[in-house]
Design a protein around this motif. Structure first.
Motif, PDB file in Angstrom:
ATOM      1  N   VAL A  73       0.826  -1.207   0.000  1.00 38.98           N
ATOM      2  CA  VAL A  73       0.000   0.000   0.000  1.00 38.98           C
ATOM      3  C   VAL A  73       0.860   1.258   0.000  1.00 38.98           C
ATOM      4  O   VAL A  73       0.629   2.180  -0.792  1.00 38.98           O
ATOM      5  N   THR A  90       2.742   1.789  -3.353  1.00 42.25           N
ATOM      6  CA  THR A  90       1.835   2.188  -4.434  1.00 42.25           C
ATOM      7  C   THR A  90       1.370   3.625  -4.263  1.00 42.25           C
ATOM      8  O   THR A  90       1.359   4.404  -5.224  1.00 42.25           O
ATOM      9  N   LEU A  91       0.982   3.999  -3.042  1.00 36.70           N
ATOM     10  CA  LEU A  91       0.515   5.364  -2.811  1.00 36.70           C
ATOM     11  C   LEU A  91       1.627   6.386  -3.051  1.00 36.70           C
ATOM     12  O   LEU A  91       1.383   7.450  -3.629  1.00 36.70           O
ATOM     13  N   CYS A  92       2.838   6.073  -2.615  1.00 35.62           N
ATOM     14  CA  CYS A  92       3.959   6.994  -2.851  1.00 35.62           C
ATOM     15  C   CYS A  92       4.209   7.173  -4.341  1.00 35.62           C
ATOM     16  O   CYS A  92       4.478   8.290  -4.809  1.00 35.62           O
ATOM     17  N   VAL A 145       2.039   6.825  -6.834  1.00 43.14           N
ATOM     18  CA  VAL A 145       0.946   7.591  -7.447  1.00 43.14           C
ATOM     19  C   VAL A 145       1.045   9.060  -7.073  1.00 43.14           C
ATOM     20  O   VAL A 145       0.918   9.946  -7.940  1.00 43.14           O
ATOM     21  N   MET A 146       1.286   9.367  -5.791  1.00 41.68           N
ATOM     22  CA  MET A 146       1.339  10.763  -5.364  1.00 41.68           C
ATOM     23  C   MET A 146       2.529  11.494  -5.977  1.00 41.68           C
ATOM     24  O   MET A 146       2.424  12.669  -6.331  1.00 41.68           O
ATOM     25  N   GLN A 199       9.588   5.954  -1.992  1.00 42.03           N
ATOM     26  CA  GLN A 199       8.983   4.673  -1.634  1.00 42.03           C
ATOM     27  C   GLN A 199       9.789   3.966  -0.548  1.00 42.03           C
ATOM     28  O   GLN A 199       9.214   3.415   0.403  1.00 42.03           O
TER      29      GLN A 199
END
Length: 325
Positions: A29, A32-34, A36-37, A291
């Motif tokens: 999680v 992936t969030l890092c 995308v942001m 990340q």
């Protein structure tokens, strides 16, 4: 393995299994969030990375185009994300887009500084907050109790960056007792550690006060005092173990203060830890470093909670019995 040994080991195995699953989900999680942001941030990613490599004065369209082609930044985002997932499955966090060094190597150096800071802050919080809380619990309503309540309210409401600025101006600039920032010598660790410790110690003092108050009014504590023991002797022999459980649980819940605060505090005091590296990675659009550092901070939080859960299991036999049942 005997049934008794198997039963005693079962809660510890369950604890380790739950935390291992949590780390795996966290890696997926957070990474992936890092990713995308970082991709959604405004501005050209190649230009930012070029500036991080060569400096803003040497950034040009040709240099940015060369970096874009070298790093494959014009490829679809989903392909880059799948590639990172594959590297993560092989325990490889990739290479920094700015320095070109392996992310693992850079994080290993920074992780030691963050652990030093977090452990020092935790020790300072326990050494200052715990005695005040225990004393306030034994002497509820006294002036120390009222003073610690006022200090707890103020310190818990004060953000970490404001505490850091006040300590810089007062201790470093006004009194000249400690360096303002940097890691040239051990004294540079005290101010950032104190910044993290003050808020944690304030809450810890109130939790310890409540726990000690409950212990002081319990029948077992009263019986110990009727036997002729002083408050201190009764606390050491009968009350300390009971009061320790809510204190340890509080530390586990609020361990996030050490992880979150590290980003702000390390940046303000130029402490070369994970939080400081994360901020620089965000400015440089260094996605693998973002990340890696974010994942490392998440794993630190899980590891700290694992230690706290293990301490709670060791302190409270009822938890071991309930988990094994």
């Amino acid at each position: 393995m005997s049934p008794t040994l198997s039963t005693s080991f079962r809660p510890w195995a369950g604890l380790l299994l739950r935390r291992a699953v949590q780390v795996l989900l966290l890696a997926f999680v957070v990474g992936t969030l890092c990713f995308v942001m970082a991709r959604l941030l405004p501005g050209d990613m190649a230009t930012r990375i070029t500036a991080g490599r060569y400096g803003y004065d040497l950034v040009s369209n040709a240099a940015a185009a060369a970096v874009r082609a070298e790093l494959g930044l014009d490829l679809p985002a989903w392909r880059a994300l799948l590639a990172w997932w594959g590297e993560l499955a092989r325990l490889d966090l990739g290479r920094s887009l700015v320095t070109g060094d392996p992310v693992w190597r850079e994080i290993t150096h920074q992780l030691g500084a963050t652990i030093d800071l977090s452990v020092t802050a935790l020790v300072l919080a326990v050494v200052t907050g715990l005695p005040l809380g225990l004393w306030s619990g034994l002497h509820a309503g006294g002036w120390i109790d009222r003073l610690t309540l006022a200090m707890a309210v103020v310190l818990r409401a004060t953000p970490a960056f404001l505490t850091a600025v006040v300590l810089m101006l007062l201790v470093a600039v006004k009194l000249g007792m400690l360096p303002v920032a940097g890691d040239d010598h051990a004294a540079g660790l005290l101010l950032p550690a104190a910044t993290l410790a003050l808020g944690l110690a304030a809450g810890l003092a109130r939790v310890a006060r409540g726990a000690m108050r409950d212990v002081a009014t319990s029948p077992s504590f009263e019986f110990a005092r009727t036997k002729g023991l002083s408050d201190g002797q009764a606390l050491l022999r009968h009350g300390l173990r009971q009061a320790a459980l809510p204190v340890v649980a509080y530390l586990g819940v609020h361990a996030v203060l050490l992880v979150e605060g590290a980003v702000v505090v390390e940046t303000l005091f130029a402490w070369p830890g994970i939080g400081h590296a994360l901020v620089h990675a965000v400015f440089g659009r260094d996605v693998p470093m973002i990340q890696g550092t974010a994942l490392c901070m998440g794993v630190l939080f899980v590891a700290f909670n694992l230690l706290v859960d293990a301490a709670c299991l060791a302190l409270d036999p009822r938890r071991r019995t309930g988990a094994a049942a």
